[in-house]
Each structure stands twice: as C-alpha cells, then as structure tokens.
Design an enzyme around this catalytic site. Structure first.
Site, short mmCIF file in Angstrom:
data_model
loop_
_atom_site.label_atom_id
_atom_site.label_comp_id
_atom_site.label_asym_id
_atom_site.label_seq_id
_atom_site.Cartn_x
_atom_site.Cartn_y
_atom_site.Cartn_z
N GLU A 18 -38.61 -11.09 -0.51
CA GLU A 18 -38.55 -11.94 -1.46
C GLU A 18 -39.50 -13.07 -1.04
O GLU A 18 -39.99 -13.55 -1.96
CB GLU A 18 -37.02 -12.13 -1.77
CG GLU A 18 -35.66 -11.54 -1.97
CD GLU A 18 -34.87 -11.95 -2.11
OE1 GLU A 18 -33.81 -11.76 -3.29
OE2 GLU A 18 -33.87 -11.48 -1.34
N GLU A 59 -30.57 -4.16 0.31
CA GLU A 59 -29.22 -4.90 0.85
C GLU A 59 -28.17 -3.72 -0.15
O GLU A 59 -26.80 -4.39 -0.19
CB GLU A 59 -29.56 -5.25 -1.37
CG GLU A 59 -30.47 -7.13 -0.77
CD GLU A 59 -31.57 -6.88 0.09
OE1 GLU A 59 -32.00 -6.07 -0.41
OE2 GLU A 59 -32.34 -8.78 -0.14
#
Ligand code: 1HE
Length: 268
Positions: free
Chosen positions: A122, A142
């Site tokens: 990210e 995740e």
C-alpha cells in the site's frame, strides 16, 4: 541546489525512518530491518511528518527499505488491542499519511526489494514511480490474518493492477514475483539485485529536473482528470496545459529546444 546532511533536519523522525538529502533529492529509508520494516504507528506518523515537512528546494523523494525487505506491512503486534472505533482511526491515520505522499509537494520514487506485502505494498502504491529489484515479491496476506487492507490499497491497487487481480491476491493470498509485478503494471522499472537504489536515484534526479509546474500538474491534476467524465477532463486538461505553458520556466525550456540547446527525445 541544496546540500544538507542528515544532521540538518529541523524535525525529528522516529528511529524506524532514516532520512538524508543528496543535492535536491530527499532519501527516506524504512529503517527497522530487524522487524522487516513492519509499519507501526510511530513510523506512519513519521512518514506523515516527513512528507509534510519537506523543505523548499527538494525536487523529488526516493523511498527505499533497509535490510532484506522493503516492508512486511502493518506491524501485527499492534493489532491486538484495537476496537472498531480505534480501527477506523488507525486506518484513517494511514490514509492521511499516504495522502501526503501521493498528493504531496514533489514526486516520490519507491525502490522495492524483498517482501513488499500488505501495508508495504500500500505504501509503494502511494508513490509515483516504482522500481523493483528482481528479489521483490508482492502479496496481500490480510485475508489469511483475518483482516483487510487499511492503507488505501482498495483505492490505489486496483488502479495499478485491476480489481480482479487484487481480489485474487486477497482471497487466495497468492504471491506475485518481481517479473509478474512488472508485467502487470505494479512497477515500471525492473532491475537486478542491488541496482534499485541507483536506478531510483537516477529517476529522482530526472524528475527533479522537470519544471515544478509540470510535476505539480502530473501529481495533482492528472490522477483527478483520469477520474472525471471525459468532457470535464478535457476542460481541466486545457486549463492545466494553458497554465503550465504560460510559466516562464516552460517558455525558457521551449526556447532552449528551438535554439538547439536542449537534448532531443531519444529512443528507449
Ligand atoms: C513482524 C512483521 C509484521 C515480521 N508485524 N512483526 N504482514 C504480514 O502478514 C507479513 C508478515 N511477515 C512475514 O511474512 C515475514 O516476516 C517476511 C516474509 C516479511 C520476512 O520473513 P523473515 O523470515 O525474513 O523474517 P521473520 O523471522 O518472519 O521476522 C523477523 C522479525 O520481524 C520477527 O520478530 P522477532 O522478534 O521474532 O525477531 C517477526 O515477528 C517480525 N515481523 N513481519 C510485526 N508484519 C493498514 S492495514 C495493512 C495490513 C497489512 O499490512 S497485513 C500484512 C501484514
């Protein structure tokens, strides 16, 4: 040109970040290799501080990671105690910090190697140019940790690799290689191990040599125009291009070219 050493900072950074200036380039290193550059709150706040405190005269930023990996993403050891409201605040903190990268003062080049996973990916996605070394690999673990991206990945990553690939990454936990990442547009430069920093610095220097107004337009107008309906996009593009060409810097650069004093565009 600025010539400042690491000691000239007018602001403090956490130990997990290390900054220096080289001429008009600011170099920021994720500096927590013992934790694979996992991003804890202090580091995210430090990133925000760094990108909002850049002195005038800096023309581009180079971001790289110390050790064997760019970043192992969110510091999972900080995750345990948060309730829902704190979780929202935490994600908002990342959004705020990464927004300062994407829509900050100057373009940012990220050099990627080793693990570029979760929040590390990210972070990389918030930069303007990504250079990968062949050791780089990308994953969004995740799903396997029972969490969800929170650092703007849902917004930025689909623009780079498409919604379908991001869904695949998140629900299967698959890993993409540096070559895959290059082919799918995650990175736009792929270099051999150990060569990323030099390549990133070369690019940062090129970028810093552009007219500041052009860099501003590319960072702030272009991504917004790309999201507009075409008619609005053409109108804003016309305004932006008129503003850029009217700048004395642009006039001087065009004159240089017409007087055969500027380099021509060369084959890649
Ligand atoms: C960490 C973290 C971390 C390492 N948070 N401490 N990210 C992940 O799910 C990736 C988790 N990390 C890994 O899979 C591996 O560490 C790596 C593949 C990146 C590197 O492996 P390796 O063998 O070189 O290192 P290691 O032995 O696993 O880790 C070294 C130390 O770093 C160890 O601590 P130590 O005290 O035992 O030495 C690890 O616990 C620590 N460490 N990664 C905390 N991530 C805004 S939302 C974003 C959501 C996410 O980013 S989710 C993805 C999280």
């Amino acid at each position: 040109m600025m010539n400042r050493s690491q000691n000239d900072f007018s602001f403090d950074l956490p130990a997990s970040l290390k900054a220096e200036w080289r001429g008009n380039i600011a170099i920021l290193r994720l500096n927590r290799p013992q934790k694979r550059n996992a991003l804890d709150d202090e580091t995210i706040l430090g990133l925000e501080k760094f990108f909002t405190s850049l002195p005038n005269g800096i023309g581009a930023v180079l971001v790289a990671g110390e050790g064997e990996h760019f970043s192992a993403g969110l510091d999972l050891s900080e995750l345990n105690e948060r309730d829902i409201a704190q979780g929202i605040a935490h994600s908002s903190l990342w959004h705020r910090a990464f927004e300062k990268i994407e829509f900050g003062k100057v373009p940012v080049v990220a050099v990627l190697h080793g693990a570029v996973v979760g929040g590390g990916l990210e972070l990389a996605a918030a930069a303007h140019v990504r250079v990968a070394e062949r050791s780089a690999y990308y994953a969004l673990p995740e799903g396997s940790r029972g969490i969800y991206v929170g650092g703007g990945g849902s917004v930025r990553l689909p623009r780079l690799i498409g919604v379908a690939r991001m869904i695949d990454m998140m629900i299967t936990g698959r890993t993409y290689s540096a070559e895959d990442g290059q082919a799918m547009g995650l990175t736009t430069y792929l270099v051999e191990a150990g060569e990323g920093f030099a390549k990133g610095l070369e690019l940062a220097q090129l970028i810093a040599g552009n007219a500041p107004l052009t860099n501003f337009a590319v960072m702030h107008a272009l991504p917004r125009i790309a999201e507009m309906d075409p008619a609005s996009g053409y109108a804003v593009e016309a305004l932006m291009s008129a503003i850029a060409q009217a700048d004395p810097d642009a006039k001087a650069r065009v004159k240089e070219f017409l007087e055969k004093r500027a380099p021509e565009t060369t084959r890649g």
